[in-house]
Design a protein around this motif. Structure first.
Motif, PDB file in Angstrom:
ATOM      1  N   GLU A   1       0.830  -1.192   0.000  1.00  0.00           N
ATOM      2  CA  GLU A   1       0.000   0.000   0.000  1.00  0.00           C
ATOM      3  C   GLU A   1       0.873   1.253   0.000  1.00  0.00           C
ATOM      4  OE1 GLU A   1      -2.481  -0.250   3.423  1.00  0.00           O
ATOM      5  OE2 GLU A   1      -3.728  -1.866   2.615  1.00  0.00           O
TER       6      GLU A   1
ATOM      7  N   TRP B   1       0.343   5.507   0.538  1.00  0.00           N
ATOM      8  CA  TRP B   1      -0.483   6.678   0.831  1.00  0.00           C
ATOM      9  C   TRP B   1       0.332   7.925   0.525  1.00  0.00           C
ATOM     10  CZ3 TRP B   1      -5.509   6.070   2.778  1.00  0.00           C
ATOM     11  CH2 TRP B   1      -5.842   4.765   3.117  1.00  0.00           C
TER      12      TRP B   1
ATOM     13  N   GLN C   1      -4.022  10.359   0.311  1.00  0.00           N
ATOM     14  CA  GLN C   1      -4.776   9.528  -0.623  1.00  0.00           C
ATOM     15  C   GLN C   1      -4.171   8.129  -0.730  1.00  0.00           C
ATOM     16  OE1 GLN C   1      -6.446  11.104  -4.236  1.00  0.00           O
ATOM     17  NE2 GLN C   1      -5.664  13.159  -3.781  1.00  0.00           N
ATOM     18  N   ALA C   2      -5.042   7.132  -0.823  1.00  0.00           N
ATOM     19  CA  ALA C   2      -4.607   5.743  -0.962  1.00  0.00           C
ATOM     20  C   ALA C   2      -4.284   5.485  -2.437  1.00  0.00           C
ATOM     21  CB  ALA C   2      -5.687   4.803  -0.466  1.00  0.00           C
TER      22      ALA C   2
ATOM     23  N   HIS D   1      -2.782   3.113  -3.943  1.00  0.00           N
ATOM     24  CA  HIS D   1      -3.012   1.745  -4.410  1.00  0.00           C
ATOM     25  C   HIS D   1      -4.460   1.489  -4.793  1.00  0.00           C
ATOM     26  CE1 HIS D   1      -3.339   2.070  -0.040  1.00  0.00           C
ATOM     27  NE2 HIS D   1      -4.278   1.127  -0.099  1.00  0.00           N
ATOM     28  N   GLU D   2      -5.357   2.409  -4.438  1.00  0.00           N
ATOM     29  CA  GLU D   2      -6.769   2.251  -4.777  1.00  0.00           C
ATOM     30  C   GLU D   2      -7.186   3.134  -5.955  1.00  0.00           C
ATOM     31  OE1 GLU D   2      -8.933   3.086  -1.233  1.00  0.00           O
ATOM     32  OE2 GLU D   2      -8.262   1.266  -0.182  1.00  0.00           O
TER      33      GLU D   2
END
Length: 235
Positions: free
Chosen positions: A65, A67, A71-72, A74-75
């Protein structure tokens, strides 16, 4: 408490070869706070530039992951990642990556041209100010081919900062420069880090540059090892 602006959790990067899987990064964990100066060193081929590219959202990790500015990453899809880069990230390349058919001013303007509300007069004035800040007030209209290596790197730094990013990633920013010019570029980066509050993450072979950063990590066998922390700058 300082705010964490970059947070990597178990970042892993693997490459599938015909007869084996090559692990370049192995479950890397890293937190970087806003305004910090962080250096990453390691032998050639250790994966430093790979890690920097992932932290800058230019590449995706195989697992883990990331950040960035809350903000994430990886998403996010690629469009969302590109928007995040445009808003929050500046990148400085060892080879400068200037467009040869554009003047210094036009090269610095490029990131602003990608923004939806682009106004040439306002952007041009901002680019003039930034080029003056990096000591190139007399070279604004010159083409890259007539600029020295140090001047080209200054243009690249101005371009990276023109959008007022929160984070600057620099990949061997002094690698193609002579020692005196390299020292000038190093000082410029540190000055801008202090004046603008921008977070600075540098990949470098230069241990003198790394020693001047607040944090210094070495990349060894796919993992980060803390080398130096809170070391005073050396003159």
């Amino acid at each position: 408490m300082p705010q964490v602006i970059i947070s990597a959790k178990n970042l892993t990067q693997k490459v599938e070869l015909p007869h084996q899987t090559l692990t370049i990064l192995n479950e890397i964990n890293l937190d970087i706070c806003s305004g910090e100066q962080v250096a990453i060193t390691g032998r050639s081929g250790s994966g430093k530039s790979t890690l920097l590219g992932i932290l800058a959202t230019l590449d995706r990790a195989s697992a883990g992951e990331l950040w960035l500015c809350g903000q994430a990453v990886h998403e996010l899809n690629e469009e969302q990642r590109a928007k995040l880069r445009l808003q929050s990230v500046g990148f400085i390349f060892q080879s400068f990556q200037l467009l040869s058919h554009l003047s210094a001013l036009e090269n610095v303007l490029l990131p602003l041209r990608l923004q939806k509300k682009f106004n040439y007069a306002t952007a041009s004035a901002k680019a003039h100010t930034m080029l003056e800040r990096v000591g190139l007030s007399a070279q604004i209209e010159q083409m890259p081919k007539v600029l020295s290596g140090g001047e080209q790197q200054r243009v690249a730094i101005a371009r990276a900062l023109i959008s007022e990013p929160q984070i600057i990633y620099a990949d061997e920013p002094t690698g193609n420069l002579d020692r005196q010019t390299a020292k000038e570029i190093e000082q410029l980066l540190f000055d801008l880090n202090q004046e603008m509050g921008v977070t600075l993450v540098v990949v470098t072979h230069d241990l003198n540059l790394a020693a001047q950063c607040q944090k210094h990590y070495q990349l060894q066998e796919g993992q980060l090892v803390a080398a130096l922390k809170n070391k005073e700058r050396v003159e």
